[in-house]
Design an enzyme around this catalytic site. Structure first.
Site, PDB file in Angstrom:
ATOM      1  N   LYS A 192      -7.820   4.235  -0.385  1.00 34.06           N
ATOM      2  CA  LYS A 192      -6.602   3.795  -2.322  1.00 34.06           C
ATOM      3  C   LYS A 192      -8.133   2.784  -2.502  1.00 34.06           C
ATOM      4  O   LYS A 192      -7.504   1.681  -1.634  1.00 34.06           O
ATOM      5  CB  LYS A 192      -5.422   3.670  -1.418  1.00 34.06           C
ATOM      6  CG  LYS A 192      -4.864   3.706  -2.605  1.00 34.06           C
ATOM      7  CD  LYS A 192      -3.763   2.980  -2.546  1.00 34.06           C
ATOM      8  CE  LYS A 192      -3.090   2.755  -4.064  1.00 34.06           C
ATOM      9  NZ  LYS A 192      -1.721   2.025  -4.241  1.00 34.06           N
ATOM     10  N   THR A 217       2.602  -1.760  -1.638  1.00 34.67           N
ATOM     11  CA  THR A 217       3.133  -2.737  -2.807  1.00 34.67           C
ATOM     12  C   THR A 217       3.722  -2.965  -3.690  1.00 34.67           C
ATOM     13  O   THR A 217       5.459  -3.866  -3.513  1.00 34.67           O
ATOM     14  CB  THR A 217       1.604  -3.217  -3.077  1.00 34.67           C
ATOM     15  OG1 THR A 217       0.444  -3.296  -2.307  1.00 34.67           O
ATOM     16  CG2 THR A 217       1.813  -4.837  -3.946  1.00 34.67           C
ATOM     17  N   ILE A 246      -3.050   7.178  -6.161  1.00 37.33           N
ATOM     18  CA  ILE A 246      -1.515   7.351  -5.550  1.00 37.33           C
ATOM     19  C   ILE A 246      -1.480   5.618  -7.092  1.00 37.33           C
ATOM     20  O   ILE A 246      -1.981   4.543  -7.177  1.00 37.33           O
ATOM     21  CB  ILE A 246      -1.939   6.546  -4.018  1.00 37.33           C
ATOM     22  CG1 ILE A 246      -2.157   7.427  -3.428  1.00 37.33           C
ATOM     23  CG2 ILE A 246      -0.705   5.496  -4.175  1.00 37.33           C
ATOM     24  CD1 ILE A 246      -2.233   7.109  -2.369  1.00 37.33           C
ATOM     25  N   ARG A 270      -4.719  -8.283  -4.163  1.00 38.26           N
ATOM     26  CA  ARG A 270      -4.062  -8.906  -2.735  1.00 38.26           C
ATOM     27  C   ARG A 270      -4.633  -9.816  -1.834  1.00 38.26           C
ATOM     28  O   ARG A 270      -3.898 -10.333  -1.196  1.00 38.26           O
ATOM     29  CB  ARG A 270      -3.325  -8.135  -3.356  1.00 38.26           C
ATOM     30  CG  ARG A 270      -1.845  -7.289  -4.200  1.00 38.26           C
ATOM     31  CD  ARG A 270      -1.340  -6.410  -3.822  1.00 38.26           C
ATOM     32  NE  ARG A 270      -0.601  -6.063  -5.079  1.00 38.26           N
ATOM     33  CZ  ARG A 270       0.398  -6.457  -5.890  1.00 38.26           C
ATOM     34  NH1 ARG A 270       1.289  -7.640  -5.361  1.00 38.26           N
ATOM     35  NH2 ARG A 270       1.358  -6.222  -7.480  1.00 38.26           N
ATOM     36  N   TYR A 324      -6.843   1.288   2.848  1.00 38.10           N
ATOM     37  CA  TYR A 324      -6.295   0.985   1.411  1.00 38.10           C
ATOM     38  C   TYR A 324      -6.835  -0.537   1.326  1.00 38.10           C
ATOM     39  O   TYR A 324      -6.883  -1.709   1.932  1.00 38.10           O
ATOM     40  CB  TYR A 324      -4.336   0.222   1.862  1.00 38.10           C
ATOM     41  CG  TYR A 324      -3.804  -0.082  -0.069  1.00 38.10           C
ATOM     42  CD1 TYR A 324      -5.099   0.220  -0.886  1.00 38.10           C
ATOM     43  CD2 TYR A 324      -2.356  -0.894   0.472  1.00 38.10           C
ATOM     44  CE1 TYR A 324      -3.816  -0.235  -2.374  1.00 38.10           C
ATOM     45  CE2 TYR A 324      -1.942  -1.188  -0.642  1.00 38.10           C
ATOM     46  CZ  TYR A 324      -2.684  -1.475  -2.107  1.00 38.10           C
ATOM     47  OH  TYR A 324      -2.121  -1.694  -3.080  1.00 38.10           O
ATOM     48  N   TYR A 335      -5.013 -12.426   3.428  1.00 35.68           N
ATOM     49  CA  TYR A 335      -4.381 -13.899   3.809  1.00 35.68           C
ATOM     50  C   TYR A 335      -6.129 -14.900   5.193  1.00 35.68           C
ATOM     51  O   TYR A 335      -6.392 -16.010   5.071  1.00 35.68           O
ATOM     52  CB  TYR A 335      -3.209 -14.427   4.378  1.00 35.68           C
ATOM     53  CG  TYR A 335      -2.811 -15.752   4.848  1.00 35.68           C
ATOM     54  CD1 TYR A 335      -2.836 -16.664   3.715  1.00 35.68           C
ATOM     55  CD2 TYR A 335      -2.997 -16.099   5.908  1.00 35.68           C
ATOM     56  CE1 TYR A 335      -2.678 -18.063   3.215  1.00 35.68           C
ATOM     57  CE2 TYR A 335      -2.497 -17.677   6.402  1.00 35.68           C
ATOM     58  CZ  TYR A 335      -2.198 -19.177   5.012  1.00 35.68           C
ATOM     59  OH  TYR A 335      -2.161 -19.948   5.232  1.00 35.68           O
TER      60      TYR A 335
END
Length: 293
Positions: free
Chosen positions: A165, A47, A207, A141, A136, A110
């Site tokens: 993550k 990202t 991370i 997001r 992840y 989305y």
């Protein structure tokens, strides 16, 4: 436990010149700066790299540049993920992964799939991927949390899914993962502000975003946490607390690029729809960098 991904990984920025082209000289300097100051592994095209505004050709060139300057010194993780499962599989098959140690694959965004849809997505990716996979989860997001039960199910069912993550900024999620995970499965913090607490509770590391700007202090903090030396680790955490807040105050990666501009490692240019940090935020960051020792 896979020791390649213990400690501090950093989600590298993509430096841009004023004309919005990739600044490869700055990128190489940032890679060297991190490796020379204790960062344990590097994450490409996450990202923070503004991966959604990078072309396929740029991603390939950026990856090649990082592989070259790294020269095998630290493990490399490459971001390959998305909401179109077949397109993710196609990219995995089309990518030379010979110098990459794992992929970091974001949960679908989305489309808002169910937990079963998320499971089937990663099952398909696992079957297509010849190297290790780090899941992840970033619900802020993607708008959809990967529930701990889904992550644990994937960890138990697929040997090449080696870690997650976790970036939900949710202590309960972390603790459920740490309590129920298979012994060798890595729970990696994706939240800079929670990273030390996660490590002290049994996490494998982080991370990080801010870690790439202060790699010595941040990686030392995580190493101390992995050793269980909470008192010494929190001294470093408290030194970094303010700047962690600053870099997420407006948007990421504008904040971390403002730090790099203050450190004279790269320009603060970002690609639209992101905009650079405001003058007020840049001023606070400049002061922090000037005072940090």
């Amino acid at each position: 436990m896979n020791s390649k991904f213990l400690g501090t990984g950093v989600a590298l920025v993509t430096p841009f010149k004023k004309d919005l082209s990739v600044d490869y000289d700055a990128l190489k300097n940032i890679v060297n700066f991190n490796i020379e100051n204790g960062t344990d592994y590097l994450v490409i095209s996450g990202t923070t790299a503004e991966s959604v505004t990078i072309t396929k050709q740029e991603k390939k060139a950026i990856t090649a540049a990082i592989i070259e300057v790294n020269g095998g010194r630290v493990p490399l993780v490459l971001g390959i993920g998305g909401s179109n499962t077949s397109a993710v599989i196609e990219e995995i098959r089309a990518t030379d992964l010979s110098n990459i140690d794992a992929i970091l694959s974001v949960s679908p965004y989305y489309t808002k799939p169910t937990q079963e849809g998320i499971y089937q997505h990663f099952k398909a990716i696992s079957g297509a991927c010849p190297i290790d996979i780090i899941l992840y989860n970033v619900p802020g997001r993607t708008s959809k949390n990967v529930e701990p039960e889904t992550t644990i199910r994937l960890a138990k069912d697929f040997k090449n899914i080696v870690g997650v993550k976790e970036a939900g900024n949710n202590i309960s999620n972390y603790l459920q993962l740490l309590k129920n995970k298979p012994e060798d499965f890595l729970v990696i913090s994706g939240d800079d502000d929670l990273a030390l607490g996660v490590v002290l509770a049994g996490g494998a590391g982080v991370i990080s975003v801010i870690g790439q700007a202060f790699p010595r202090a941040f990686s030392d903090m995580i190493r101390l946490g992995l050793k269980g030396d909470a008192k010494a680790a929190y001294k470093l955490h408290f030194k970094l607390m303010d700047v962690i807040d600053y870099i997420f105050e407006e948007n990421n990666p504008a904040g971390i690029k403002a730090v790099f501009q203050a450190l004279k490692l790269c320009d603060d240019t970002v690609r639209l729809p992101l905009v650079p940090a405001s003058d007020g935020l840049q001023k606070k960051i400049n002061q922090f960098v000037a005072d940090f020792n």
